[in-house]
Motif scaffolding. Sequence first.
Motif, PDB file in Angstrom:
ATOM      1  N   PHE A   1       0.833  -1.209   0.000  1.00 29.19           N
ATOM      2  CA  PHE A   1       0.000   0.000   0.000  1.00 29.19           C
ATOM      3  C   PHE A   1       0.865   1.256   0.000  1.00 29.19           C
ATOM      4  CE2 PHE A   1      -2.282  -3.518   1.718  1.00 29.19           C
ATOM      5  CZ  PHE A   1      -3.559  -3.426   1.189  1.00 29.19           C
ATOM      6  N   ARG A   2       2.126   1.095  -0.437  1.00 31.44           N
ATOM      7  CA  ARG A   2       3.083   2.190  -0.372  1.00 31.44           C
ATOM      8  C   ARG A   2       2.673   3.411  -1.200  1.00 31.44           C
ATOM      9  NH1 ARG A   2       5.476  -1.930  -3.512  1.00 31.44           N
ATOM     10  NH2 ARG A   2       5.908  -1.303  -5.682  1.00 31.44           N
ATOM     11  N   ASP A   3       1.846   3.203  -2.238  1.00 30.48           N
ATOM     12  CA  ASP A   3       1.402   4.318  -3.076  1.00 30.48           C
ATOM     13  C   ASP A   3       0.006   4.809  -2.720  1.00 30.48           C
ATOM     14  OD1 ASP A   3       3.794   4.198  -4.444  1.00 30.48           O
ATOM     15  OD2 ASP A   3       3.002   2.986  -6.091  1.00 30.48           O
ATOM     16  N   CYS A   4      -0.542   4.289  -1.632  1.00 34.40           N
ATOM     17  CA  CYS A   4      -1.905   4.656  -1.233  1.00 34.40           C
ATOM     18  C   CYS A   4      -1.883   5.697  -0.111  1.00 34.40           C
ATOM     19  CB  CYS A   4      -2.667   3.432  -0.740  1.00 34.40           C
ATOM     20  SG  CYS A   4      -2.840   2.091  -1.931  1.00 34.40           S
ATOM     21  N   THR A   5      -2.860   6.584  -0.132  1.00 33.81           N
ATOM     22  CA  THR A   5      -3.104   7.507   0.972  1.00 33.81           C
ATOM     23  C   THR A   5      -4.517   7.240   1.464  1.00 33.81           C
ATOM     24  OG1 THR A   5      -1.664   9.175  -0.024  1.00 33.81           O
ATOM     25  CG2 THR A   5      -3.160   9.916   1.719  1.00 33.81           C
TER      26      THR A   5
ATOM     27  N   VAL B   1      -2.838  -0.058  -5.013  1.00 37.73           N
ATOM     28  CA  VAL B   1      -2.306  -1.273  -4.389  1.00 37.73           C
ATOM     29  C   VAL B   1      -1.411  -2.004  -5.382  1.00 37.73           C
ATOM     30  CG1 VAL B   1      -2.866  -3.467  -3.282  1.00 37.73           C
ATOM     31  CG2 VAL B   1      -4.348  -1.474  -2.938  1.00 37.73           C
ATOM     32  N   LYS B   2      -0.171  -2.258  -4.977  1.00 40.63           N
ATOM     33  CA  LYS B   2       0.794  -2.967  -5.821  1.00 40.63           C
ATOM     34  C   LYS B   2       0.909  -4.424  -5.366  1.00 40.63           C
ATOM     35  CE  LYS B   2       1.508   1.011  -7.699  1.00 40.63           C
ATOM     36  NZ  LYS B   2       0.811   1.330  -8.972  1.00 40.63           N
ATOM     37  N   HIS B   3       1.470  -5.244  -6.239  1.00 43.92           N
ATOM     38  CA  HIS B   3       1.572  -6.674  -5.929  1.00 43.92           C
ATOM     39  C   HIS B   3       2.995  -7.178  -6.166  1.00 43.92           C
ATOM     40  CE1 HIS B   3      -2.808  -7.111  -5.481  1.00 43.92           C
ATOM     41  NE2 HIS B   3      -2.874  -6.215  -6.464  1.00 43.92           N
ATOM     42  N   ASP B   4       3.951  -6.322  -5.873  1.00 43.38           N
ATOM     43  CA  ASP B   4       5.360  -6.688  -6.079  1.00 43.38           C
ATOM     44  C   ASP B   4       6.177  -6.562  -4.803  1.00 43.38           C
ATOM     45  OD1 ASP B   4       5.247  -3.950  -5.836  1.00 43.38           O
ATOM     46  OD2 ASP B   4       6.575  -3.521  -7.533  1.00 43.38           O
ATOM     47  N   GLY B   5       5.490  -6.597  -3.657  1.00 46.27           N
ATOM     48  CA  GLY B   5       6.197  -6.473  -2.390  1.00 46.27           C
ATOM     49  C   GLY B   5       7.155  -7.642  -2.162  1.00 46.27           C
ATOM     50  N   ARG B   6       8.331  -7.351  -1.661  1.00 48.70           N
ATOM     51  CA  ARG B   6       9.379  -8.367  -1.527  1.00 48.70           C
ATOM     52  C   ARG B   6       9.767  -8.558  -0.067  1.00 48.70           C
ATOM     53  NH1 ARG B   6      14.312 -10.602  -3.542  1.00 48.70           N
ATOM     54  NH2 ARG B   6      16.098  -9.996  -2.273  1.00 48.70           N
ATOM     55  N   TRP B   7       9.937  -9.803   0.332  1.00 51.28           N
ATOM     56  CA  TRP B   7      10.474 -10.164   1.644  1.00 51.28           C
ATOM     57  C   TRP B   7      11.926 -10.586   1.453  1.00 51.28           C
ATOM     58  CZ3 TRP B   7       7.089 -12.565   5.870  1.00 51.28           C
ATOM     59  CH2 TRP B   7       5.783 -12.077   5.814  1.00 51.28           C
ATOM     60  N   ALA B   8      12.822 -10.105   2.282  1.00 50.83           N
ATOM     61  CA  ALA B   8      14.235 -10.472   2.120  1.00 50.83           C
ATOM     62  C   ALA B   8      14.981 -10.351   3.445  1.00 50.83           C
ATOM     63  CB  ALA B   8      14.899  -9.590   1.060  1.00 50.83           C
ATOM     64  N   TYR B   9      15.779 -11.354   3.739  1.00 51.13           N
ATOM     65  CA  TYR B   9      16.603 -11.356   4.947  1.00 51.13           C
ATOM     66  C   TYR B   9      17.774 -10.393   4.789  1.00 51.13           C
ATOM     67  CZ  TYR B   9      19.834 -13.172   8.502  1.00 51.13           C
ATOM     68  OH  TYR B   9      20.692 -13.309   9.559  1.00 51.13           O
ATOM     69  N   ASN B  10      18.121  -9.695   5.881  1.00 50.47           N
ATOM     70  CA  ASN B  10      19.276  -8.811   5.902  1.00 50.47           C
ATOM     71  C   ASN B  10      20.050  -9.089   7.183  1.00 50.47           C
ATOM     72  OD1 ASN B  10      20.709  -6.180   6.750  1.00 50.47           O
ATOM     73  ND2 ASN B  10      20.190  -5.768   4.605  1.00 50.47           N
ATOM     74  N   ALA B  11      21.229  -9.679   7.051  1.00 52.30           N
ATOM     75  CA  ALA B  11      21.983 -10.145   8.221  1.00 52.30           C
ATOM     76  C   ALA B  11      22.354  -8.994   9.155  1.00 52.30           C
ATOM     77  CB  ALA B  11      23.247 -10.881   7.762  1.00 52.30           C
ATOM     78  N   ASP B  12      22.804  -7.871   8.596  1.00 49.91           N
ATOM     79  CA  ASP B  12      23.220  -6.744   9.440  1.00 49.91           C
ATOM     80  C   ASP B  12      22.050  -6.226  10.277  1.00 49.91           C
ATOM     81  OD1 ASP B  12      25.794  -6.892   8.465  1.00 49.91           O
ATOM     82  OD2 ASP B  12      25.511  -5.307   6.969  1.00 49.91           O
ATOM     83  N   ALA B  13      20.893  -6.071   9.635  1.00 45.67           N
ATOM     84  CA  ALA B  13      19.715  -5.575  10.351  1.00 45.67           C
ATOM     85  C   ALA B  13      19.237  -6.591  11.382  1.00 45.67           C
ATOM     86  CB  ALA B  13      18.598  -5.264   9.367  1.00 45.67           C
ATOM     87  N   ALA B  14      19.268  -7.883  11.024  1.00 46.81           N
ATOM     88  CA  ALA B  14      18.829  -8.933  11.943  1.00 46.81           C
ATOM     89  C   ALA B  14      19.701  -8.973  13.191  1.00 46.81           C
ATOM     90  CB  ALA B  14      18.843 -10.286  11.241  1.00 46.81           C
TER      91      ALA B  14
END
Length: 314
Positions: free
Chosen positions: A243-247, A272-285
Motif C-alpha cells: 500500500f506504499r502508493d496509497c493515501t 495497491v501494488k503486488h510486487d512487495g518483496r520479503w528479504a533477509y538482511n543479516a546486518d539488520a537482523a
Amino acid sequence: MLAPLLLLAAQVQASMVSEVHVFNTVTMSDQQLLRGKGGSEAGIVGALKLPAASNNPAVILLYGPGGYTYELQDWVELLNKRGIATFMVESTNGRVESYTGLRQLAMIRDAYAALAVLSEHPAIDKNRIALIGFTDAGQAALYSGMKRMKELYGDARYNFAAIASFYPNCSFQYREDEQMAGAPVRVFHGEKDNVNAIADCRNYVQRASAAGGKIRLSAYPGAEHAFDLKYPERVKDHSDESFRDCTIREAVKGVMMNETTGRMFHPDNDCVKHDGRWAYNADAAIAVKVELPAFLEQAFGQVQTAQRPAAASK
C-alpha cells in the motif's frame, strides 16, 4: 569461557516453566474494531514460558497470517535467556485474514485480552508487560498504543510497559492515531521495505511525537521487509500486496477513504501494488537483536524504579 556459558544455558532451560492458556477474545473486522462494536466471541491460545518462579517481566508476541516461524522461536529463546517471560499468542488461525479481508487491526483486541491474562498471573509482574508484533501483527501492535484503542479495549488496571512493532504498515491514518496511551513505542523498519513503506511510518512517528507520544523509529539501511526472517520463503512468496502508493484516511469511524479517488478504500484499488518483496538482511537482523532487548530492559527498568522509589534512593 565456553563451559560457564553452556552451564548457564542449561540452568536457564532447566528452570523454565511452560504453560498453555486458553482465553476469550472477540473476532472483529477492522471496521467493527474501529467503531468499537460488533464481532463474535472466540477462544484463542497462548504459550507461556516462565524463566523464574515469580516477578517475571513478560512479552506478548503476536504474529500475522504468514504463520509461526523458526525466527519467532529464536526471539522466544533470546528473551527467555534474559529473564523475560514470553507469551506467544496464536490469534490468526481461521480469524485473521490477508488485506483482502481487512482484518489487520483485529489482533488489537487479542493483545489487550492477553495483557489481562498475564496481569492476573501470579508469576508475572503486571507492571512490566510488553507487546511485540511482526508485519501484519506489527500494525496491530503499533496501533495498540493508541489512546483510543486503550479506552475501547483495555482495562484501566493494566497497561503495556512498552510496545515494539516490526516493519508495520503505516499507510492507514486513523482518527486520533497520534494520541498515544503512554507506553513507549519502538518501530523497527527497513529503509528499502517496498511492502510497507518506511516513509509512511516516519510520518506517523513524527505526528505522534509532536503530540507528545514516546515513540521512535529504528531504520536499517538496505534492509527490506521481514529483514529478520532468515528463510522468508518458508512463510511467504516474494510477491506481496503493498500500500506504499496509497493515501488512506479514516473519514468517519470505521470508514477508510482512498484520498486519491475520494471513495471508500478497497484492496483492488489501483494504488495497491503486488510486487512487495520479503528479504533477509543479516546486518539488520543482528542489530535488532541488540536493540530490542535493550529497549525492553530500559522500559522494564524505568517501571520498576518508578514502583520502588525507596530502593532507588538508597
